[in-house]
Design a protein around this motif. Structure first.
Motif, PDB file in Angstrom:
ATOM      1  N   THR A 131       0.831  -1.210   0.000  1.00 36.75           N
ATOM      2  CA  THR A 131       0.000   0.000   0.000  1.00 36.75           C
ATOM      3  C   THR A 131       0.869   1.264   0.000  1.00 36.75           C
ATOM      4  OG1 THR A 131      -0.157   0.172   2.431  1.00 36.75           O
ATOM      5  CG2 THR A 131      -1.771  -1.233   1.309  1.00 36.75           C
ATOM      6  N   ASP A 132       2.187   1.094   0.184  1.00 36.52           N
ATOM      7  CA  ASP A 132       3.108   2.225   0.240  1.00 36.52           C
ATOM      8  C   ASP A 132       3.974   2.303  -1.015  1.00 36.52           C
ATOM      9  OD1 ASP A 132       4.242   4.462   1.635  1.00 36.52           O
ATOM     10  OD2 ASP A 132       6.010   3.227   2.052  1.00 36.52           O
ATOM     11  N   ASN A 133       3.384   1.950  -2.138  1.00 31.99           N
ATOM     12  CA  ASN A 133       4.070   2.052  -3.438  1.00 31.99           C
ATOM     13  C   ASN A 133       5.306   1.172  -3.525  1.00 31.99           C
ATOM     14  OD1 ASN A 133       2.237   4.063  -4.395  1.00 31.99           O
ATOM     15  ND2 ASN A 133       3.361   5.603  -3.222  1.00 31.99           N
ATOM     16  N   MET A 134       5.329   0.086  -2.794  1.00 37.12           N
ATOM     17  CA  MET A 134       6.458  -0.836  -2.869  1.00 37.12           C
ATOM     18  C   MET A 134       6.620  -1.429  -4.271  1.00 37.12           C
ATOM     19  SD  MET A 134       6.870  -4.480  -0.898  1.00 37.12           S
ATOM     20  CE  MET A 134       7.876  -5.773  -1.653  1.00 37.12           C
ATOM     21  N   LEU A 135       5.513  -1.841  -4.876  1.00 33.43           N
ATOM     22  CA  LEU A 135       5.592  -2.502  -6.178  1.00 33.43           C
ATOM     23  C   LEU A 135       6.212  -1.610  -7.255  1.00 33.43           C
ATOM     24  CD1 LEU A 135       2.220  -4.516  -6.275  1.00 33.43           C
ATOM     25  CD2 LEU A 135       4.500  -5.288  -5.593  1.00 33.43           C
ATOM     26  N   PRO A 136       5.691  -0.393  -7.491  1.00 33.64           N
ATOM     27  CA  PRO A 136       6.314   0.430  -8.534  1.00 33.64           C
ATOM     28  C   PRO A 136       7.753   0.821  -8.213  1.00 33.64           C
ATOM     29  CG  PRO A 136       4.652   1.687  -7.326  1.00 33.64           C
ATOM     30  CD  PRO A 136       4.485   0.263  -6.935  1.00 33.64           C
ATOM     31  N   GLU A 137       8.079   0.996  -6.944  1.00 32.35           N
ATOM     32  CA  GLU A 137       9.441   1.376  -6.575  1.00 32.35           C
ATOM     33  C   GLU A 137      10.442   0.252  -6.796  1.00 32.35           C
ATOM     34  OE1 GLU A 137       9.080   2.827  -2.601  1.00 32.35           O
ATOM     35  OE2 GLU A 137       8.114   4.688  -3.217  1.00 32.35           O
ATOM     36  N   LEU A 138       9.937  -0.994  -6.832  1.00 30.10           N
ATOM     37  CA  LEU A 138      10.798  -2.132  -7.147  1.00 30.10           C
ATOM     38  C   LEU A 138      10.663  -2.578  -8.598  1.00 30.10           C
ATOM     39  CD1 LEU A 138      10.414  -4.427  -3.978  1.00 30.10           C
ATOM     40  CD2 LEU A 138      12.396  -3.054  -4.637  1.00 30.10           C
ATOM     41  N   GLY A 139       9.835  -1.863  -9.372  1.00 33.65           N
ATOM     42  CA  GLY A 139       9.626  -2.225 -10.764  1.00 33.65           C
ATOM     43  C   GLY A 139       8.773  -3.465 -10.929  1.00 33.65           C
ATOM     44  N   LEU A 140       7.831  -3.703  -9.989  1.00 30.65           N
ATOM     45  CA  LEU A 140       6.974  -4.884 -10.024  1.00 30.65           C
ATOM     46  C   LEU A 140       5.541  -4.497 -10.357  1.00 30.65           C
ATOM     47  CD1 LEU A 140       8.202  -6.600  -6.717  1.00 30.65           C
ATOM     48  CD2 LEU A 140       9.104  -6.939  -9.022  1.00 30.65           C
ATOM     49  N   ASN A 141       4.784  -5.458 -10.913  1.00 23.94           N
ATOM     50  CA  ASN A 141       3.363  -5.236 -11.165  1.00 23.94           C
ATOM     51  C   ASN A 141       2.531  -6.250 -10.389  1.00 23.94           C
ATOM     52  OD1 ASN A 141       3.357  -7.677 -12.671  1.00 23.94           O
ATOM     53  ND2 ASN A 141       3.924  -6.577 -14.549  1.00 23.94           N
ATOM     54  N   THR A 142       1.224  -6.231 -10.611  1.00 24.99           N
ATOM     55  CA  THR A 142       0.322  -7.118  -9.879  1.00 24.99           C
ATOM     56  C   THR A 142       0.652  -8.586 -10.103  1.00 24.99           C
ATOM     57  OG1 THR A 142      -1.466  -5.496 -10.057  1.00 24.99           O
ATOM     58  CG2 THR A 142      -2.093  -7.742  -9.524  1.00 24.99           C
TER      59      THR A 142
END
Length: 568
Positions: A131-142
């Motif tokens: 919920t803290d933008n971890m995915l985009p900051e690591l270059g990951l998607n759903t």
């Protein structure tokens, strides 16, 4: 008055056959030292008494001298660690037992719940981190997120049986603290994640280290509590899960605000702080756990937990409830053959099948609840607080359905209440035009569906009761949990990137799965009724002499015995 029967004594009433406290022991399941007993089977049955003057001694299956003699030999051959406290003539007062159970709740059950906190914190904080933008900051998607969760669950599943082998050899009091310390270190190291490869690697390592933990903890609890008490204590586990959810939601609300401090994002601080917290619990668990009721004195516990009299009460009350608990010592490993036999026990497969289906909807929403709330327009910090009502609903419904199952002595029909409750909510979530668009109504629907009645504690107890052997009962909860993880793997791959933002396809799948659980539970009840009736016909057709010969000479083991009846 409870009746103990051995060898040539025949069953005198049908109520004896169906009694829930029936215990069975097959001597060829204990050790190679007991080959002389390979064809002898002791069957104990008890009949509920209506006498108000019934004493604790009247519930003692060892009142039969032949039973006492038999089990004394068995316990000695197995090198049962608590054998010195075994005393068939020992008595105590109800007041003493009540006082001791309170101490066990504090020393054992509360400890188990505290250790369960360490598991849930480190396996559950990923849902908060995303919920803290971890995915985009690591270059990951759903889809990458789903893959990471799947890797974790596969590793968790694969570790179930090996973990049981290690724990039974070393003892849960040694292996569980080691597990917690190791996975806590890996969990804290997630603060240094850099991309997809490190994300997948940490997911796999945490899964491998956490796998088998719950079954190991259940094994440890069984040393101190009777079968009926164990069911209630298991429900406390899942209450702990929800309480942890409330606590970590509030904790995450504060920790995520540290984003930018020390050059670290908020989600990195979350992994670091919570990983170190559970590491402290892991170190503390070396002190909190003991090998058994008679092995509580050590350098860490110079005075021990119990007096000599209390030790005898703990040991004898557990053995009188289930004499088979003394047929293996607490440092005795399970063999591969034992595990294979347990997995191939087809009479437990119906409950295993329930384990696959029953939690898919709840697991899917558990992984995505924070993301669903963000999509509704809630802020990162509000999302954490909005997790709390879900956990409250979960606690209330869990305690109610577990209590109801024990109160009415019914498994299948009580479990059906779970899909009957959740089916209308997932139907509205899928087909109501405002779902996913109307902010607060959508949140309420998601909350009510996520908090659906949790039947896990009922099913774990159900598997144990229908095992009816030392071998199967020792690992059936681990095998059952493997099937639960198969369901969780499916759950974490239902919501896909191409199904955003309303997940219509995924919610349709969840609706079908939820509805399917209803006939599965009916079929399970029907199967066990059919198995019991089939055995009734064979047993009732036998002469008293044939029954005596069967009890004494049969090679049938565990729940394959004709005089055993399945719980449903």
């Amino acid at each position: 008055m409870p009746i103990a029967k051995i060898g040539g004594h025949k069953a005198s009433t049908k109520s004896e056959v169906f009694d829930g406290s029936s215990h069975e022991f097959s001597s060829n399941e204990i050790s190679s030292n007991e080959k002389k007993n390979a064809n002898e089977v002791v069957t104990l049955r008890s009949v509920d008494s209506t006498s108000s003057e019934e004493s604790l001694l009247s519930k003692n299956p060892f009142l039969d001298p032949k039973v006492e003699e038999y089990y004394r030999e068995v316990y000695q051959a197995a090198h049962y660690e608590s054998y010195k406290a075994f005393d068939p003539t020992f008595t105590w007062t109800p007041e003493e037992e009540t006082k001791l159970v309170r101490k066990l709740n504090y020393r054992v059950a509360l400890t188990a719940c505290l250790l369960f906190v360490s598991l849930q914190v480190d396996r559950g904080n990923l849902a908060q981190a995303v919920t803290d933008n971890m995915l985009p900051e690591l270059g990951l998607n759903t889809n990458d997120y789903n893959t990471g969760n799947t890797i974790f669950l596969i590793a968790f599943l694969l570790a179930e049986v090996p973990s049981q082998l290690i724990s039974k050899k070393l003892g849960p009091d040694i292996f569980i603290p080691i597990q917690i310390c190791l996975w806590s270190i890996i969990a804290a190291s997630q603060a240094a994640l850099q991309g997809k490869a490190s994300f997948y690697a940490t997911r796999a390592l945490i899964g491998l280290l956490e796998g088998g933990f719950i079954a190991d903890l259940v094994l440890w609890l069984s040393y101190f509590f009777t079968s009926r008490e164990l069911s209630t204590r298991l429900s406390w586990f899942w209450v702990t899960l929800s309480l942890v959810g409330i606590f970590t939601s509030l904790l995450a609300f504060g920790i995520l605000r540290l984003g930018g401090k020390g050059g670290l994002e908020g989600w990195r601080w979350l992994f670091l702080i919570e990983g170190l917290f559970t590491l402290i619990l892991g170190v503390l668990s070396f002190y909190l756990m003991v090998p058994s009721a008679v092995q509580t004195k050590s350098k860490l516990h110079p005075k021990g937990w119990f007096t000599e009299r209390e030790e005898k009460i703990v040991v004898n009350r557990v053995l009188r409830d289930d004499p088979s608990k003394g047929t293996m010592h607490n440092r005795q490993a399970l063999s591969i053959k034992m595990i294979f036999k347990s997995i191939m026990d087809y009479d437990l497969w119906p409950v295993y099948a329930i384990g696959i289906y029953a939690y898919i909807g709840q697991s899917t929403f558990g992984s995505y609840f924070g993301l669903l709330n963000k999509q509704l327009g809630f802020s990162t910090f509000t999302t954490q607080v909005l997790n709390i009502p879900t956990n409250i609903v979960h606690i209330v419904l869990l305690l109610f359905i577990t209590w109801l199952s024990e109160f009415v002595k019914e498994r299948s029909l009580v479990c059906i209440l779970a899909p009957l409750y959740s089916t209308p909510f997932i139907a509205i979530i899928r087909w109501w035009p405002g779902s996913g668009k109307e902010k607060w109504p959508s949140y309420v629907l998601n909350t009510l569906f996520s908090g659906q009645p949790y039947i896990h504690a009922i099913c774990v107890s159900w598997v144990s009761r229908n095992s009816n052997s030392v071998r199967t009962r020792s690992i059936s909860s681990a095998v059952y949990n493997m099937f639960v993880q198969l369901g969780n793997i499916a759950a974490n791959n239902i919501y896909r990137k191409d199904d955003l933002p309303l997940y219509h396809r995924g919610n349709t799948q969840l609706f079908i799965i939820t509805v399917t659980l209803i006939p599965l539970l009916f079929l399970t009840k029907g199967y066990y009724i059919w198995r019991n009736n089939s055995r009734d016909k064979i047993w009732n057709a036998m002469t008293p002499e044939e029954r005596e010969d069967y009890i004494k000479n049969t090679t049938d083991e565990g729940n394959k015995r004709l005089d055993f009846r399945f719980d449903h």
